[in-house]
Design an enzyme around this catalytic site. Sequence first.
Site, mmCIF file in Angstrom:
data_model
loop_
_atom_site.group_PDB
_atom_site.id
_atom_site.type_symbol
_atom_site.label_atom_id
_atom_site.label_comp_id
_atom_site.label_asym_id
_atom_site.label_seq_id
_atom_site.Cartn_x
_atom_site.Cartn_y
_atom_site.Cartn_z
ATOM 1 N N MET A 92 58.656 -51.897 1.271
ATOM 2 C CA MET A 92 57.511 -51.406 0.522
ATOM 3 C C MET A 92 56.199 -52.227 1.245
ATOM 4 O O MET A 92 56.394 -53.364 1.671
ATOM 5 C CB MET A 92 57.132 -51.845 -0.668
ATOM 6 C CG MET A 92 58.088 -50.527 -1.862
ATOM 7 S SD MET A 92 58.062 -51.148 -3.429
ATOM 8 C CE MET A 92 58.708 -49.492 -4.160
ATOM 9 N N GLY A 93 55.200 -51.622 1.342
ATOM 10 C CA GLY A 93 53.716 -52.015 1.806
ATOM 11 C C GLY A 93 52.887 -50.850 2.383
ATOM 12 O O GLY A 93 53.263 -50.436 3.485
ATOM 13 N N ARG A 94 51.926 -50.666 1.807
ATOM 14 C CA ARG A 94 50.884 -49.284 2.362
ATOM 15 C C ARG A 94 50.044 -49.912 3.420
ATOM 16 O O ARG A 94 50.328 -49.418 4.517
ATOM 17 C CB ARG A 94 50.371 -48.847 1.190
ATOM 18 C CG ARG A 94 49.260 -47.576 1.510
ATOM 19 C CD ARG A 94 48.805 -47.109 0.265
ATOM 20 N NE ARG A 94 49.617 -46.647 -0.609
ATOM 21 C CZ ARG A 94 50.010 -45.440 -0.600
ATOM 22 N NH1 ARG A 94 49.700 -44.504 0.382
ATOM 23 N NH2 ARG A 94 50.606 -44.799 -1.408
ATOM 24 N N THR A 143 50.989 -57.829 -8.049
ATOM 25 C CA THR A 143 51.369 -57.082 -6.966
ATOM 26 C C THR A 143 52.208 -57.702 -6.039
ATOM 27 O O THR A 143 52.309 -58.639 -5.608
ATOM 28 C CB THR A 143 50.273 -56.492 -6.035
ATOM 29 O OG1 THR A 143 50.703 -55.445 -5.159
ATOM 30 C CG2 THR A 143 49.356 -57.694 -5.435
ATOM 31 N N ASP A 178 52.783 -56.398 -3.459
ATOM 32 C CA ASP A 178 51.992 -56.287 -1.838
ATOM 33 C C ASP A 178 51.314 -57.418 -1.507
ATOM 34 O O ASP A 178 51.065 -57.653 -0.266
ATOM 35 C CB ASP A 178 50.986 -55.037 -2.114
ATOM 36 C CG ASP A 178 51.787 -53.645 -2.224
ATOM 37 O OD1 ASP A 178 52.953 -53.575 -1.667
ATOM 38 O OD2 ASP A 178 51.396 -52.794 -2.834
ATOM 39 N N GLN A 216 63.534 -53.739 -4.837
ATOM 40 C CA GLN A 216 62.668 -54.956 -4.298
ATOM 41 C C GLN A 216 61.656 -55.523 -5.165
ATOM 42 O O GLN A 216 61.351 -56.650 -5.004
ATOM 43 C CB GLN A 216 62.235 -54.557 -2.856
ATOM 44 C CG GLN A 216 61.222 -53.457 -2.969
ATOM 45 C CD GLN A 216 60.870 -52.794 -1.550
ATOM 46 O OE1 GLN A 216 60.415 -53.449 -0.631
ATOM 47 N NE2 GLN A 216 61.132 -51.615 -1.600
ATOM 48 N N ARG A 217 61.182 -54.519 -6.006
ATOM 49 C CA ARG A 217 59.842 -55.020 -6.886
ATOM 50 C C ARG A 217 60.534 -55.725 -8.377
ATOM 51 O O ARG A 217 59.897 -55.979 -8.995
ATOM 52 C CB ARG A 217 58.961 -53.908 -7.118
ATOM 53 C CG ARG A 217 59.328 -52.860 -7.858
ATOM 54 C CD ARG A 217 58.248 -51.866 -7.734
ATOM 55 N NE ARG A 217 58.503 -50.686 -8.717
ATOM 56 C CZ ARG A 217 57.687 -49.715 -8.543
ATOM 57 N NH1 ARG A 217 56.684 -49.361 -7.589
ATOM 58 N NH2 ARG A 217 57.861 -48.570 -9.201
ATOM 59 N N GLY A 267 52.533 -50.332 -10.034
ATOM 60 C CA GLY A 267 54.010 -50.680 -10.101
ATOM 61 C C GLY A 267 54.457 -51.911 -10.540
ATOM 62 O O GLY A 267 53.831 -53.131 -10.830
ATOM 63 N N GLU A 289 56.654 -49.425 4.974
ATOM 64 C CA GLU A 289 56.547 -47.852 4.592
ATOM 65 C C GLU A 289 55.214 -47.468 4.956
ATOM 66 O O GLU A 289 54.977 -46.066 5.403
ATOM 67 C CB GLU A 289 56.861 -47.528 3.166
ATOM 68 C CG GLU A 289 55.634 -48.399 2.361
ATOM 69 C CD GLU A 289 55.938 -48.001 0.931
ATOM 70 O OE1 GLU A 289 56.952 -47.291 0.212
ATOM 71 O OE2 GLU A 289 55.003 -48.452 -0.024
#
Length: 417
Positions: free
Chosen positions: A189-191, A143, A145, A302-303, A15, A246
């Site tokens: 976001m954030g898996r 990342t 993340d 956001q990214r 991403g 998410e």
Amino acid sequence: MKDLVGACIFGQSGGPTSVINASAAGVFIEALKQKNITAVYGAAHGIKGILEEDFYDIGQEDMDELLLLKNTPSSSLGSVRYKLKDASVDDTDYKRILEVFKKYNIRYFFYNGGNDSMDTCNKVSKYLMKAGYACNVIGVPKTIDNDLYGTDHCPGYGSAAKYVATTLMELNLDAKVYDKGQVAVVEIMGRNAGWLTAAAALANYKGLGADLIYLPEIPFSVEKFLSDVKRVMDSNGGKCIACVSEGIRDKDGVFIVESLSSAKAKDNFGHTQLGGLAIQLADLINRTYGVKVRGIEFSLMQRCGAHLASGTDIEEAFNAGRKAVQAACAGKTDKMVVFERDMSSGKYKCKYKLISVELAANTEKKVPLEWITPDGTGLTQDYIDYALPLIQGSSKSPLEDGLPKFASLKKVKVAKK
């Protein structure tokens, strides 16, 4: 290996972020200075560009444009999500990579990305070693993340966190302006790791944040969520803002976005494709309580919201690229650049180090459980103290006709041999 003479190639993967091009600028500008690097190439769409012999001659670019990369969001070379199979199962791609590297005398390989990208970097590095081909390989972290192992934080996170916190502050002022109640569910976001959703707490630090924050580190209960929302509405004139990652899952590990809808598609790495959770939870609240609800997904902005990028993040991302090249030219290989926090002076300072790229590959760093409040709906001061230094400062692209001037590379293709 030290004193290697040959070309270098750089690829971007995974991403995009608002500062991944800052790392590219660091790699390119530093590589062009190195006497042992005979040519500087940029792979189109990451590892796929190498496999397809599709890359650009960075030596043909204007230095002013390379400098503009520091403030240009997204992946200027194009990104990819392509998973290399284990060489023991299928070494077709690896043989092709080795063929291309030999053809262009590529002796330095830099790969910029997150967990899956470091897996690619690690696999290529190990294969080249086994094949006896001298090539120094360094991973450049990236990342939003913030979940790469071994580094205090990741390039891209500070800017994305600043975007989340700032946008949430603005949203708070909008969502709570009316005399009637309204609920807003914000999907961030954030898996598997909740670092980015945790950034909502920075807005709380300024008194304009979310009432409820849910991270994937804590099992999510739909029933408890509805109860939490009702409790906040009852005590706040019918108003409530809830932020959800998410990737929140139930106690059995099932994504809530899956449990509330039909099965989601998978990406090339076998991951469930997320998104749409805020709308689902908003609909559930509306059906349960009959109140006005808005489901808001921050999504791609956001990214890549470079207009809110952290100046600290940009400089650290740029330096990560520079340090990668310097390390490779000093003979280091099979490593990834990492950040170490130094507070010895009482003020934040970033130190740059190297760790084995294998340690970072497919290993996720999560938000410490002790940084999450006991009820699972907020963050402690420990997180605030951790995140605040990372969002400091600003660095924006120059304006042209009132709009940002982003880098526009020539992208001169390297002639195939």
